[in-house]
Each structure stands twice: as C-alpha cells, then as structure tokens.
Design an enzyme around this catalytic site. Structure first.
Site, mmCIF file in Angstrom:
data_model
loop_
_atom_site.group_PDB
_atom_site.id
_atom_site.type_symbol
_atom_site.label_atom_id
_atom_site.label_comp_id
_atom_site.label_asym_id
_atom_site.label_seq_id
_atom_site.Cartn_x
_atom_site.Cartn_y
_atom_site.Cartn_z
ATOM 1 N N ILE A 111 0.640 -0.737 -0.389
ATOM 2 C CA ILE A 111 0.013 -0.042 0.114
ATOM 3 C C ILE A 111 0.983 1.104 -0.054
ATOM 4 O O ILE A 111 1.927 1.621 0.780
ATOM 5 C CB ILE A 111 -1.076 0.240 0.919
ATOM 6 C CG1 ILE A 111 -1.751 1.145 1.041
ATOM 7 C CG2 ILE A 111 -0.634 -0.306 2.538
ATOM 8 C CD1 ILE A 111 -3.316 0.891 2.385
ATOM 9 N N ILE A 170 5.012 -1.003 2.683
ATOM 10 C CA ILE A 170 4.738 0.337 2.640
ATOM 11 C C ILE A 170 5.202 1.024 1.241
ATOM 12 O O ILE A 170 6.723 0.658 1.614
ATOM 13 C CB ILE A 170 5.055 1.267 3.776
ATOM 14 C CG1 ILE A 170 4.539 0.531 4.804
ATOM 15 C CG2 ILE A 170 4.236 2.461 3.591
ATOM 16 C CD1 ILE A 170 2.959 0.674 4.791
ATOM 17 N N LYS A 171 4.662 0.804 0.455
ATOM 18 C CA LYS A 171 4.945 1.939 -0.361
ATOM 19 C C LYS A 171 5.873 2.995 -0.734
ATOM 20 O O LYS A 171 4.866 3.719 -0.571
ATOM 21 C CB LYS A 171 4.292 1.042 -2.008
ATOM 22 C CG LYS A 171 4.262 0.025 -2.902
ATOM 23 C CD LYS A 171 3.221 -0.227 -4.219
ATOM 24 C CE LYS A 171 3.966 0.654 -5.350
ATOM 25 N NZ LYS A 171 2.907 0.092 -5.990
ATOM 26 N N ILE A 172 6.684 3.285 -0.682
ATOM 27 C CA ILE A 172 7.608 5.017 -1.042
ATOM 28 C C ILE A 172 8.772 4.664 -2.547
ATOM 29 O O ILE A 172 9.048 3.973 -2.504
ATOM 30 C CB ILE A 172 8.884 4.225 0.469
ATOM 31 C CG1 ILE A 172 7.944 4.214 1.943
ATOM 32 C CG2 ILE A 172 9.267 6.200 0.329
ATOM 33 C CD1 ILE A 172 8.713 4.728 2.819
#
Length: 368
Positions: free
Chosen positions: A107, A138-140
């Site tokens: 996400i 967690i998409k960064i």
C-alpha cells in the site's frame, strides 16, 4: 493450476498480482488466484483503488457510515484502502514467512509526499499501524526525499516496497538505503528476519519513452533499437543487485538474519501492441525476483507464456551495449531516466487525485 505459471514460479519468479478490490477478497477470487494462478503477493496503487471503489457496491455501506461520522475525504480513503489491504494480508498470510518473502500486500504512502521525507515517514508509520499485519509492505517512491525515509522506516522494522525506480544509479542508492536501514535496526536490537523489502524497477515505461525518441530520429539504425531499452536497463539493474548481494556489507547483515531486498519487475504490462504481450515476463526470468503483473498479463502468460530458464544473470554487458547503441543513434538515455522519474511522480500524484475524486463522488452520493 496453470502449468506455464507454475513453471515460472518453479524458475524462482514470485508472481504478484498488480490489482486488488474488495470484490476480489470477499468473493474468494484472490484466494483462488493463489491456488490456480500461483499468485503469492499483491501490489496496489491509488488508480487500482479508484477503479475498485467506483465499480463496486461493496464499499457503499462503509462510505455511508464514515460520512455519517463526519470523516474527511482523506480519512475515508485511508479507512477504505487500509481495510482492503488488511483483509488481503489475511488471505495471503498462509504464504507469508516463506524464505522467498512472499504473501505480501503493498500500500502506497500519499503521493504528494514524494518530495517530503518527514511526511513520508509519518505516512508510512500510520499505514503500518492501521493495517496492523506483519505481511504488509509500505510503498515509498525512490525519490531523493524517499531514500532517507526508506532508511528510517526500515530501521524501525517496517517492511518496504520501494517504487518508481528507473535507473541503475537510483537503484544502487535504494539498495544502500535498505542496507543502512537494516544496520540501524540491528543496532536497535530488532529482529532483522522480520523485515522484508522489494525494489520495484519499472520496465515498460522505459520502452515507451525511448521508442518515441527513436521514431522521432527515424533512421534505420534507430528504428532497429525499438523495444530493446527496457530489458537492457533491467539487465544492468540486475547486475548491480548481484554486485551488492555479493558484498561484505551484505554478508554481515545476512549472517545477522537479514532478508535480501528482492528486485521486483514493475510496469510489466506491454503497452505496444506490436510487442509480444508477455515480453516483460518471458525476458526477465531469473530466480529470486518478483514480477508484479496486471491480470491481463497474468492470463496471457498462463495461456502462452514461455520459460526459457534464467535469461538475466550475466547479461549486464549486453544491456550496456544496447544503451551505448542508443547513445550512438542520438538518444540521451540519462535524459530519458530523468523524464521518466519526473513523469512517474506526476502520475503518482494524478493517480491520487483520481482516487480523491472517486471517493468524493461516493461520499456525495451517500449524502444524497
């Protein structure tokens, strides 16, 4: 079970689906894909969520409740998306904890924070806490601001999918950020084996941008290079990865229990109808990687995809030769990469705006 997809999995490629919706989860479709299509992970983005929410009645009740509570549009988006990801994590939980690091659901942090390190860190922490599942990623984005955020959140034990990587240089910086984060986590006494990460190296967009420039040049030598840049760029990226995992720095972390940050081939849907529709799967088979596919590409590979063994390892020089030929015919590849990252961040934000508009519309209907 698709024999072709199973062959791909047997070759060491983890198949992740680039799509998610509440309907997929609640109808059992996602669980079925894990059994029948060898799917072992899921990636999401705001455009995917916008499509799911606009076309699915399964969100209506929650939207009405949140509107009645007086929630803002950003709060509604947060609640809808984290619930879907939490439930998808539960579906994939039996696959998590494998040595390959699968069973993961990604996400994204809020896209308008792409150039804001502290904002990205805060968003990552909030998403991780809200989803509350160990198999969430967690998409960064791999912007300069994102690199410091990656190190910080990895150092806190938050697993990360680094997205929007286009160049070897930036990919090396991403791997360095990951290792630095692991070193912080080790110093803090965290269990390194609980931290997972993938680095999403984008593929098809490279050919789209380079092909347009080659066609503008128009010479026979230029036109002959169409459809070759993306795979060449990926081959070079994999060479950089192999170098890093062979380093003393990585070996020290691995001995402490750390998991390798796997290369993930992203943007693997073919955009040029003249190219084979499984191009960015077939030509990127190598063990220990992830390929995240839209369902159309997944089904195309299930129908007629080919696995010809490892077609990436040791081909870095081939990739560099292709990029050298691009320069010779007049393509400034460094400029291509800058344009792709700039465009990628812009699309990132546009995708979020699309989600905001969709959810706002649903909220207005709930108020009607």
């Amino acid at each position: 079970m698709s024999d072709r997809l199973q062959a791909l999995a047997d070759a060491g490629v983890s198949i992740w689906l680039d799509d998610l919706s509440r309907e997929r989860i609640e109808t059992g479709n996602l669980a079925e894909l894990t059994k029948e299509r060898s799917v072992v992970g899921v990636t999401t983005n705001p455009t995917i969520f916008a499509g799911a929410i606009a076309n699915g009645e399964r969100y209506d009740e929650q939207v009405r409740r949140l509107v009645a509570e007086g929630r803002s549009v950003d709060e509604v988006i947060f609640e809808l998306t984290t619930e879907d990801v939490r439930n998808a994590c539960d579906v994939l939980a039996p696959l998590a904890g494998t040595s390959a690091g699968d069973g993961r659901v990604s996400i994204e942090v809020e896209p308008d924070l792409a150039q804001d390190t502290e904002g990205t860190i805060a968003s990552a922490r909030a998403l991780f806490k809200a989803v509350d599942r160990s198999n969430v990623l967690i998409k960064i984005p791999a912007t300069q601001a994102g690199l410091s955020a990656i190190t910080t959140v990895i150092g806190e034990g938050i697993s990360v999918n680094v997205t929007l990587i286009f160049s070897e240089e930036r990919y090396r910086a991403v791997m360095d950020a990951y290792l630095a984060g692991l070193e912080r986590a080790k110093e803090a006494g965290l269990d390194l084996s609980s931290i997972q990460s993938v680095a999403s190296f984008f593929v098809s967009r490279v050919d789209t941008e380079v092909d347009a420039r080659l066609e503008k040049i128009g010479t026979p030598e230029a036109l002959e290079l169409r459809g070759k840049a993306a795979i060449a760029n990926a081959q070079i990226a994999y060479g950089a990865y192999a170098e890093v995992v062979g380093s003393e720095r990585w070996r020290a972390l691995a001995e402490a229990g750390a998991n390798v940050q796997r290369p993930l081939w992203a943007s693997t849907g073919v955009k040029n109808p003249d190219y084979p529709d499984t191009l960015y799967v077939t030509d990127l088979v190598v063990g220990g990687t992830v390929n995240t596919m839209p369902e159309k590409t997944l089904e195309a590979f299930a129908d007629h995809g080919e696995v010809r063994g490892d077609v990436v390892t040791g081909r870095e020089d081939e990739g560099r030769a292709v990029l050298a030929r691009l320069e010779e015919v007049g393509v400034d590849f460094a400029d291509v990469l800058v344009a792709l990252e700039t465009e990628g961040v812009e699309k990132f934000v546009k995708s979020w705006d699309e989600l905001v508009a969709t959810v706002r519309g649903q909220m207005e209907q709930a108020n009607a």
